[in-house]
Design an enzyme around this catalytic site. Structure first.
Site, PDB file in Angstrom:
ATOM      1  CG  MET A 239       4.235  13.067 -45.086  1.00 21.54           C
ATOM      2  SD  MET A 239       3.048  13.864 -44.008  1.00 21.54           S
ATOM      3  CE  MET A 239       2.708  15.359 -44.909  1.00 21.54           C
TER       4      MET A 239
ATOM      5  CB  ALA B  33       1.438  13.268 -53.193  1.00 18.46           C
ATOM      6  CG  LEU B  34       6.948  10.134 -54.022  1.00 16.55           C
ATOM      7  CD1 LEU B  34       7.901   8.985 -54.373  1.00 16.55           C
ATOM      8  CD2 LEU B  34       7.394  10.817 -52.733  1.00 16.55           C
TER       9      LEU B  34
ATOM     10  N   GLY C   8      10.635  17.589 -56.399  1.00 22.85           N
ATOM     11  CA  GLY C   8      11.370  17.955 -55.190  1.00 22.85           C
ATOM     12  C   GLY C   8      11.794  16.726 -54.409  1.00 22.85           C
ATOM     13  CG  HIS C   9       8.852  14.156 -52.603  1.00 23.31           C
ATOM     14  ND1 HIS C   9       7.623  14.481 -53.126  1.00 23.31           N
ATOM     15  CD2 HIS C   9       8.764  14.414 -51.279  1.00 23.31           C
ATOM     16  CE1 HIS C   9       6.824  14.894 -52.166  1.00 23.31           C
ATOM     17  NE2 HIS C   9       7.486  14.876 -51.033  1.00 23.31           N
TER      18      HIS C   9
ATOM     19  N   GLY D   2      14.396  18.293 -47.200  1.00 20.55           N
ATOM     20  CA  GLY D   2      14.350  19.486 -48.045  1.00 20.55           C
ATOM     21  C   GLY D   2      14.371  20.763 -47.221  1.00 20.55           C
TER      22      GLY D   2
HETATM   23  P1  AMP Z   1       6.679  15.742 -47.559  1.00 15.22           P
HETATM   24  O1  AMP Z   1       6.317  14.573 -48.409  1.00 15.22           O
HETATM   25  O2  AMP Z   1       6.002  17.020 -47.940  1.00 15.22           O
HETATM   26  O3  AMP Z   1       6.628  15.443 -46.085  1.00 15.22           O
HETATM   27  O4  AMP Z   1       8.213  16.024 -47.862  1.00 15.22           O
HETATM   28  C1  AMP Z   1       9.189  15.014 -47.743  1.00 15.22           C
HETATM   29  C2  AMP Z   1      10.549  15.644 -47.891  1.00 15.22           C
HETATM   30  O5  AMP Z   1      10.636  16.289 -49.166  1.00 15.22           O
HETATM   31  C3  AMP Z   1      10.820  16.736 -46.834  1.00 15.22           C
HETATM   32  O6  AMP Z   1      12.174  16.645 -46.417  1.00 15.22           O
HETATM   33  C4  AMP Z   1      10.549  17.993 -47.601  1.00 15.22           C
HETATM   34  O7  AMP Z   1      11.243  19.114 -47.093  1.00 15.22           O
HETATM   35  C5  AMP Z   1      11.051  17.622 -48.987  1.00 15.22           C
HETATM   36  N1  AMP Z   1      10.458  18.481 -50.012  1.00 15.22           N
HETATM   37  C6  AMP Z   1       9.145  18.761 -50.202  1.00 15.22           C
HETATM   38  N2  AMP Z   1       8.994  19.641 -51.217  1.00 15.22           N
HETATM   39  C7  AMP Z   1      10.244  19.913 -51.673  1.00 15.22           C
HETATM   40  C8  AMP Z   1      10.771  20.772 -52.715  1.00 15.22           C
HETATM   41  N3  AMP Z   1       9.971  21.517 -53.478  1.00 15.22           N
HETATM   42  N4  AMP Z   1      12.099  20.792 -52.898  1.00 15.22           N
HETATM   43  C9  AMP Z   1      12.932  20.051 -52.121  1.00 15.22           C
HETATM   44  N5  AMP Z   1      12.510  19.244 -51.132  1.00 15.22           N
HETATM   45  C10 AMP Z   1      11.181  19.172 -50.906  1.00 15.22           C
END
Ligand code: AMP
Length: 288
Positions: A30, A32-33, A36-37, A148
């Site tokens: 989503m 705001a990388l 973790g991303h 993640g």
């Molecule tokens: P989001 O942008 O929050 O929807 O996350 C996109 C992907 O990044 C999803 O698969 C999340 O589980 C993963 N993700 C978000 N935060 C982390 C993190 N701190 N470590 C590893 N993966 C992450």
């Protein structure tokens, strides 16, 4: 190396995808990388010849009272980070591309897992997640998709969806990336003010306490561990929403913690710091 492409429409994406030779790994986000991303992007690079990232704040997974409008959006910085990480292409569609108004809506439900924990608190959330992930997988047609463990319940639900619907993609789950004090990286951490940011380490501390109780003390009573996690959260001014020990594959409740029988257990927590809601989890006593 070819310049990174961006696609704003499904048609553009399909054209770019068709021109790609070799295997493709996909990282849905989503935006705001953060680091973790980017760790998922790194795993994607190990898994396939090419990487596609999607950036789409999915309205279908937010309830009307949630933070869809205020969710951080920083597309230029995100595209620069993707370029830097040698991503091949980024799909960043507007809402009308993902949800054309004239197509009747479909629902994918994973009933055994989608209505507990996050699903109990956010009843429409996982239907929105499954719908967008299924659509993105059909649009991108990756060989591998990387998610993640930070969103543990989401990962288990996507694994179940892909297995039961025989979707032709391999799902890879990657460990949670953390800040130096243990706070799991999240785009929502940007909502925290300075004292809340200090307190937020209580989530990780609660998980470490669960790990200690299960792995060092051999605690077998889930309730004892759950109470201990809540206490650590409260001691750090995190208002607990849930703090539970569950089966690592099915998320079922356990009468007794018997890691050898279940292949470990998972501790899952959610809590509020003011208006901000954060989740985290940790696998405990994993085999091997
Ligand atoms: P989001 O942008 O929050 O929807 O996350 C996109 C992907 O990044 C999803 O698969 C999340 O589980 C993963 N993700 C978000 N935060 C982390 C993190 N701190 N470590 C590893 N993966 C992450």
């Amino acid at each position: 190396m070819a310049a990174m492409w961006t696609a704003g429409t499904v048609e553009q994406l399909r054209t770019e995808r068709s021109a790609m030779k070799g295997s493709v790994a996909f990282v849905p986000t989503m935006g705001a990388l953060h680091r973790g991303h980017l760790a998922l992007v790194h795993a994607a690079r190990q898994a396939a010849d090419h990487i596609i990232v999607s950036i789409f704040v999915n309205p279908a997974q937010f309830a009307p009272d949630e933070d869809y409008e205020s969710y951080p959006r920083q597309i230029e910085a995100d595209l620069a980070a993707c370029r830097e990480a040698a991503v091949d292409g980024v799909f960043c569609p507007p809402v009308e591309q993902m949800y054309p108004p004239n197509i009747p809506e479909c629902t994918i439900n994973v009933p055994s897992m989608a209505h507990v924990l996050e699903g109990e608190i956010r009843p429409t959330h996982f239907a929105g997640v499954c719908r967008v992930v299924a659509k993105l997988l059909n649009m991108v047609r990756p060989d591998v998709a990387v998610f993640g463990q930070k969103d543990y319940q989401q990962l288990k639900i996507i694994e179940a969806m892909v297995a039961d619907l025989a979707m032709p993609v391999r799902i890879v789950g990657m460990p949670t990336c953390r800040e130096e004090d243990g706070l799991a990286m999240s785009s929502r951490n940007a909502y925290l003010d300075t004292p809340q940011r200090q307190h937020a380490r209580g989530l990780y501390k609660a998980l470490l306490e669960a790990k200690r109780l299960v792995e060092e003390d051999g605690e077998t009573d889930p309730e004892a561990v759950e109470t201990a996690m809540e206490q650590v959260m409260m001691a750090h001014h995190v208002e607990p929403q849930y703090a539970v020990i569950r089966h690592p594959h099915t998320l079922a409740e356990l009468d007794c913690i018997e890691p050898a029988l279940t292949g470990g257990v998972v501790a899952l927590i959610a809590g509020h710091l003011g208006e901000t809601r954060l989740i985290d989890n940790m696998l405990l006593a994993e085999a091997g």
